[in-house]
Design a protein around this motif. Structure first.
Motif, PDB file in Angstrom:
ATOM      1  N   ARG A 110       0.850  -1.199   0.000  1.00 54.85           N
ATOM      2  CA  ARG A 110       0.000   0.000   0.000  1.00 54.85           C
ATOM      3  C   ARG A 110       0.884   1.247   0.000  1.00 54.85           C
ATOM      4  O   ARG A 110       2.082   1.176   0.273  1.00 54.85           O
ATOM      5  CB  ARG A 110      -0.902   0.017   1.225  1.00 54.85           C
ATOM      6  CG  ARG A 110      -0.159   0.270   2.542  1.00 54.85           C
ATOM      7  CD  ARG A 110      -0.994  -0.045   3.751  1.00 54.85           C
ATOM      8  NE  ARG A 110      -1.188  -1.497   3.892  1.00 54.85           N
ATOM      9  CZ  ARG A 110      -1.964  -2.045   4.814  1.00 54.85           C
ATOM     10  NH1 ARG A 110      -2.643  -1.278   5.656  1.00 54.85           N
ATOM     11  NH2 ARG A 110      -2.076  -3.362   4.884  1.00 54.85           N
ATOM     12  N   GLU A 111       0.254   2.383  -0.300  1.00 56.51           N
ATOM     13  CA  GLU A 111       0.962   3.656  -0.212  1.00 56.51           C
ATOM     14  C   GLU A 111       1.199   4.041   1.247  1.00 56.51           C
ATOM     15  O   GLU A 111       0.433   3.660   2.136  1.00 56.51           O
ATOM     16  CB  GLU A 111       0.156   4.764  -0.883  1.00 56.51           C
ATOM     17  CG  GLU A 111       0.049   4.672  -2.385  1.00 56.51           C
ATOM     18  CD  GLU A 111      -0.728   5.827  -2.971  1.00 56.51           C
ATOM     19  OE1 GLU A 111      -0.501   6.155  -4.146  1.00 56.51           O
ATOM     20  OE2 GLU A 111      -1.597   6.405  -2.262  1.00 56.51           O
ATOM     21  N   THR A 112       2.249   4.831   1.467  1.00 61.33           N
ATOM     22  CA  THR A 112       2.508   5.437   2.769  1.00 61.33           C
ATOM     23  C   THR A 112       2.568   6.944   2.580  1.00 61.33           C
ATOM     24  O   THR A 112       3.212   7.430   1.647  1.00 61.33           O
ATOM     25  CB  THR A 112       3.835   4.942   3.373  1.00 61.33           C
ATOM     26  OG1 THR A 112       3.799   3.516   3.469  1.00 61.33           O
ATOM     27  CG2 THR A 112       4.046   5.522   4.766  1.00 61.33           C
ATOM     28  N   MET A 113       1.882   7.678   3.472  1.00 55.28           N
ATOM     29  CA  MET A 113       1.795   9.129   3.325  1.00 55.28           C
ATOM     30  C   MET A 113       2.718   9.849   4.305  1.00 55.28           C
ATOM     31  O   MET A 113       2.818   9.495   5.468  1.00 55.28           O
ATOM     32  CB  MET A 113       0.353   9.609   3.545  1.00 55.28           C
ATOM     33  CG  MET A 113       0.192  11.132   3.402  1.00 55.28           C
ATOM     34  SD  MET A 113      -1.488  11.713   3.776  1.00 55.28           S
ATOM     35  CE  MET A 113      -2.403  10.997   2.411  1.00 55.28           C
ATOM     36  N   PHE A 114       3.371  10.889   3.779  1.00 55.49           N
ATOM     37  CA  PHE A 114       4.146  11.831   4.574  1.00 55.49           C
ATOM     38  C   PHE A 114       3.723  13.238   4.167  1.00 55.49           C
ATOM     39  O   PHE A 114       2.954  13.421   3.221  1.00 55.49           O
ATOM     40  CB  PHE A 114       5.648  11.636   4.343  1.00 55.49           C
ATOM     41  CG  PHE A 114       6.150  10.268   4.702  1.00 55.49           C
ATOM     42  CD1 PHE A 114       6.608   9.988   5.977  1.00 55.49           C
ATOM     43  CD2 PHE A 114       6.155   9.235   3.761  1.00 55.49           C
ATOM     44  CE1 PHE A 114       7.060   8.720   6.320  1.00 55.49           C
ATOM     45  CE2 PHE A 114       6.606   7.969   4.089  1.00 55.49           C
ATOM     46  CZ  PHE A 114       7.055   7.716   5.378  1.00 55.49           C
ATOM     47  N   TRP A 115       4.229  14.232   4.902  1.00 53.96           N
ATOM     48  CA  TRP A 115       3.895  15.627   4.596  1.00 53.96           C
ATOM     49  C   TRP A 115       5.177  16.426   4.399  1.00 53.96           C
ATOM     50  O   TRP A 115       6.099  16.348   5.216  1.00 53.96           O
ATOM     51  CB  TRP A 115       3.077  16.247   5.727  1.00 53.96           C
ATOM     52  CG  TRP A 115       1.710  15.665   5.853  1.00 53.96           C
ATOM     53  CD1 TRP A 115       1.353  14.514   6.502  1.00 53.96           C
ATOM     54  CD2 TRP A 115       0.508  16.195   5.306  1.00 53.96           C
ATOM     55  NE1 TRP A 115       0.000  14.297   6.397  1.00 53.96           N
ATOM     56  CE2 TRP A 115      -0.543  15.319   5.665  1.00 53.96           C
ATOM     57  CE3 TRP A 115       0.202  17.331   4.551  1.00 53.96           C
ATOM     58  CZ2 TRP A 115      -1.869  15.546   5.297  1.00 53.96           C
ATOM     59  CZ3 TRP A 115      -1.123  17.555   4.181  1.00 53.96           C
ATOM     60  CH2 TRP A 115      -2.133  16.670   4.556  1.00 53.96           C
ATOM     61  N   LEU A 116       5.211  17.202   3.330  1.00 57.65           N
ATOM     62  CA  LEU A 116       6.326  18.097   3.061  1.00 57.65           C
ATOM     63  C   LEU A 116       5.964  19.492   3.560  1.00 57.65           C
ATOM     64  O   LEU A 116       4.920  20.046   3.197  1.00 57.65           O
ATOM     65  CB  LEU A 116       6.620  18.148   1.561  1.00 57.65           C
ATOM     66  CG  LEU A 116       7.612  19.225   1.111  1.00 57.65           C
ATOM     67  CD1 LEU A 116       8.989  18.979   1.712  1.00 57.65           C
ATOM     68  CD2 LEU A 116       7.691  19.282  -0.411  1.00 57.65           C
ATOM     69  N   ASN A 117       6.823  20.044   4.416  1.00 58.02           N
ATOM     70  CA  ASN A 117       6.649  21.389   4.946  1.00 58.02           C
ATOM     71  C   ASN A 117       7.625  22.337   4.272  1.00 58.02           C
ATOM     72  O   ASN A 117       8.814  22.023   4.146  1.00 58.02           O
ATOM     73  CB  ASN A 117       6.930  21.412   6.448  1.00 58.02           C
ATOM     74  CG  ASN A 117       5.998  20.511   7.237  1.00 58.02           C
ATOM     75  OD1 ASN A 117       4.996  20.952   7.778  1.00 58.02           O
ATOM     76  ND2 ASN A 117       6.335  19.224   7.312  1.00 58.02           N
ATOM     77  N   VAL A 118       7.142  23.495   3.863  1.00 59.30           N
ATOM     78  CA  VAL A 118       7.998  24.549   3.319  1.00 59.30           C
ATOM     79  C   VAL A 118       7.689  25.820   4.091  1.00 59.30           C
ATOM     80  O   VAL A 118       6.582  26.358   4.004  1.00 59.30           O
ATOM     81  CB  VAL A 118       7.778  24.749   1.807  1.00 59.30           C
ATOM     82  CG1 VAL A 118       8.596  25.932   1.299  1.00 59.30           C
ATOM     83  CG2 VAL A 118       8.149  23.484   1.035  1.00 59.30           C
ATOM     84  N   LEU A 119       8.669  26.275   4.882  1.00 55.45           N
ATOM     85  CA  LEU A 119       8.491  27.432   5.753  1.00 55.45           C
ATOM     86  C   LEU A 119       9.269  28.617   5.196  1.00 55.45           C
ATOM     87  O   LEU A 119      10.467  28.509   4.922  1.00 55.45           O
ATOM     88  CB  LEU A 119       8.977  27.108   7.168  1.00 55.45           C
ATOM     89  CG  LEU A 119       8.807  28.191   8.230  1.00 55.45           C
ATOM     90  CD1 LEU A 119       7.329  28.444   8.508  1.00 55.45           C
ATOM     91  CD2 LEU A 119       9.517  27.790   9.514  1.00 55.45           C
ATOM     92  N   GLU A 120       8.567  29.742   5.029  1.00 53.24           N
ATOM     93  CA  GLU A 120       9.154  30.949   4.458  1.00 53.24           C
ATOM     94  C   GLU A 120       9.205  32.044   5.521  1.00 53.24           C
ATOM     95  O   GLU A 120       8.197  32.338   6.158  1.00 53.24           O
ATOM     96  CB  GLU A 120       8.308  31.422   3.272  1.00 53.24           C
ATOM     97  CG  GLU A 120       8.614  32.821   2.790  1.00 53.24           C
ATOM     98  CD  GLU A 120       7.469  33.428   1.980  1.00 53.24           C
ATOM     99  OE1 GLU A 120       7.560  34.623   1.661  1.00 53.24           O
ATOM    100  OE2 GLU A 120       6.498  32.708   1.691  1.00 53.24           O
ATOM    101  N   VAL A 121      10.376  32.634   5.701  1.00 52.45           N
ATOM    102  CA  VAL A 121      10.539  33.739   6.645  1.00 52.45           C
ATOM    103  C   VAL A 121      11.055  34.957   5.895  1.00 52.45           C
ATOM    104  O   VAL A 121      12.100  34.877   5.236  1.00 52.45           O
ATOM    105  CB  VAL A 121      11.515  33.369   7.782  1.00 52.45           C
ATOM    106  CG1 VAL A 121      11.676  34.540   8.742  1.00 52.45           C
ATOM    107  CG2 VAL A 121      11.010  32.157   8.532  1.00 52.45           C
TER     108      VAL A 121
END
Length: 247
Positions: A110-121
């Protein structure tokens, strides 16, 4: 790195709390070119581009999480690395992120899900009375093993739906059961009963699993025919409308 991350998170939290009130005067300048990342299991790495559409340079930090956005990057254990993880991005410039799979074992059925975070300052302002906000964007990354049966496009039409009492016995909810190995992402979801429509929100149904969607305004179990009208989100971020019967 830890001190910098804590500082960035404080700014991001301020931005999240005030974003609704400042929507007309502040917005994110760093844009992710895509709404999700599909990582084929047979690949070593994939790339993703971010671009600064604003008029000022910014500091950008990128990292992955497993679903809890409050966990600091140095405390996360994910089988992917990002290069570069921290960088300066000038106006009208882009940066390609390399996402590398470290080959740590993941489920192959099965697929496995992760999350990509992009933080801008944004850069520090000299004005003492100016509020500065950091903006964080999060998009899904689906690790997709090689040779999974069926296809992600076919998965939404295979989800089974039923109406059940909601938690705490108040109202009703839809239970979605996904027999496929793919995540089913839903941008819109409505229960249609006798010509009446009831909003059931949005979300996703995990592969080979189930998910509950509370139905707004539904006080009685449907006595006759009912159906689900949905808008699924495909691999390219586009909506795909469909219908399913309700058991």
């Amino acid at each position: 790195m830890k001190k910098m991350f804590r500082k960035l998170c404080v700014l991001a939290a301020i931005g999240a709390g005030l974003g609704a009130n400042l929507a007309n005067v502040a917005h994110a300048s760093v844009i992710i070119e895509g709404t999700r990342v599909i990582f084929p299991g047979q690949e070593r790495e994939v790339t993703l581009k971010v671009k600064n559409t604003g008029k000022q340079p910014g500091l950008v930090q990128a990292w992955f999480d497993k679903g809890d956005p409050s966990v600091a990057p140095e405390k996360l254990d994910v089988p992917f690395t990002l290069t570069p993880a921290v960088f300066r991005l000038d106006p009208d410039k882009g940066q390609t992120l390399r996402i590398i799979y470290t080959k740590e074992p993941l489920a192959q059925d099965r697929e496995t899900m992760f999350w990509l975070n992009v933080l801008e300052v944004p850069p520090k302002s000299d004005a003492s009375n100016q509020l500065q906000l950091a903006f964080r964007s999060r998009i899904k990354l689906m690790y997709r093993p090689k040779d999974l049966p069926g296809s992600a496009d076919e998965a939404p039409a295979q989800v089974n739906w039923e109406v059940i009492p909601a938690e705490a016995g108040k109202g009703y909810a839809l239970r979605a059961s996904n027999p496929t190995p793919y995540h089913v992402n839903l941008g819109e979801l409505e229960l249609v009963v006798g010509g009446k429509r009831f909003d059931a929100g949005a979300g996703y149904v995990p592969p080979l699993g189930s998910q509950l969607f509370p139905v707004t305004g539904l006080n009685d179990r449907p006595a006759g025919d009912a159906q689900i009208d949905y808008s699924a989100i495909n691999d390219f971020g586009g909506p795909v409308k469909g219908q399913r019967p309700v058991r």
